[in-house]
Scaffold this motif. Sequence first.
Motif, PDB file in Angstrom:
ATOM      1  N   ALA A 291      -9.944   4.599 -28.290  1.00 30.48           N
ATOM      2  CA  ALA A 291     -11.343   4.204 -28.082  1.00 30.48           C
ATOM      3  C   ALA A 291     -11.694   4.270 -26.591  1.00 30.48           C
ATOM      4  CB  ALA A 291     -11.549   2.784 -28.600  1.00 30.48           C
ATOM      5  N   PRO A 292     -12.991   4.206 -26.266  1.00 33.09           N
ATOM      6  CA  PRO A 292     -13.396   4.157 -24.857  1.00 33.09           C
ATOM      7  C   PRO A 292     -12.735   2.976 -24.138  1.00 33.09           C
ATOM      8  CG  PRO A 292     -15.290   4.589 -26.246  1.00 33.09           C
ATOM      9  CD  PRO A 292     -14.153   4.268 -27.170  1.00 33.09           C
ATOM     10  N   ALA A 293     -12.583   3.106 -22.845  1.00 36.17           N
ATOM     11  CA  ALA A 293     -11.808   2.134 -22.061  1.00 36.17           C
ATOM     12  C   ALA A 293     -12.314   0.706 -22.221  1.00 36.17           C
ATOM     13  CB  ALA A 293     -11.818   2.538 -20.592  1.00 36.17           C
ATOM     14  N   ALA A 294     -13.615   0.491 -22.062  1.00 32.78           N
ATOM     15  CA  ALA A 294     -14.151  -0.873 -22.117  1.00 32.78           C
ATOM     16  C   ALA A 294     -13.874  -1.509 -23.470  1.00 32.78           C
ATOM     17  CB  ALA A 294     -15.653  -0.856 -21.827  1.00 32.78           C
ATOM     18  N   GLU A 295     -14.066  -0.754 -24.526  1.00 28.23           N
ATOM     19  CA  GLU A 295     -13.831  -1.271 -25.874  1.00 28.23           C
ATOM     20  C   GLU A 295     -12.350  -1.545 -26.098  1.00 28.23           C
ATOM     21  OE1 GLU A 295     -13.957   0.535 -30.415  1.00 28.23           O
ATOM     22  OE2 GLU A 295     -15.393   1.270 -28.927  1.00 28.23           O
TER      23      GLU A 295
END
Length: 377
Positions: A291-295
Amino acid sequence: MPDAQAARTTDPSGLVADLEAARDAREDARDAVEDVGKDRLRTLQEAIDGLERLFDQYEADATGTGDFKSYIDFQDDLVAFVEELNEDLPEREAFESLLDLFKKRRLSESDFAEARDRLADARELVGRLDDLADAREAYGDTRTRVAERADEYAAEVEQLERLQRLGDADLDAPVETLRDPIETYDERVRAAFREFRESAPARDVLGFVETTQSYPLVGFDSVPDDLAAFVADREAGTEPLPQLLEFAEYSPSKLDHYVAEPRALKRAVGGNRTYLDRLDAEPLTVGWPPAPAAELRHRLEELVSVVARFAADDVLAALHAVRRRVRDDDYQRLRTAAVAEHELTDSEKQRIESGVADDLAAAREAERELRDALDRL
């Protein structure tokens, strides 16, 4: 010609023209009603309907050599009907003219036909109400078509933006430096959970799953209430889940030798076999592409707390390695390359090679044109 019509009904400009025409038709129909007055037209409709009921009641008996009493009753009822009409009723003169039309010694079917002909203008006026209803429905249907097409363009924009983003990916990036720690962790956590599920008391395994409900990013389905209550309250809950599932296959008489309440076990365990068969480590894995980094950072924080409840140090060490990798500056570049490598189909790759910028600009403009039309018309 059909192809041209199809293009017009899906082309943004054609759809906007359709919506504008539908809006104008609705306004024209509304003006036509307001010229007479909606209430006056409804009253006229009621008058026409009332007269038709009167005709239906008497026409057969009052014509030709029919019943003389019906003829007299019809004359009286017709006079009373016309006299009760509102003075400002549209086309009232047409109703009044019927009194002279029917003032004769013998009536025929042609007299009733003539009477209906004299009310043609009145019916046409009343038709404005139906015209307005039809115009409103057509306008609503056209707005729906425009909105649906705008949504289609929005989806196309989203897809093209994705292709544009993935088209910028560095396909030569060393994605294995990201894949390796993730695959290592995923393999270890699957093995650890499998061992935990197969050997620990069912009470502990399902209790662990219930605990994860406090960690929404982990994603286990909640334990069915009857199953949770059974393993918590019965001695059979100290058995591992595979043993309980095997027990659930026994007949009640055979099962009676192993557990105190065989029917309760078959209801709670056998009735939730699908849930138990699907209970695995997937909610604990990172997956590929990630998943994307922040998530993913937020999810990994929860996984550390959850996995530590049952897994050994080597699993946690692998999980921490993933956390460190996600925090690296090159994570987004590697993830984008991984997503491009994993998700892009051959046709999408060809489309990227031919360029999506023009298509993206056209889709954005088409959506904007349709949204503006919906706000304006």
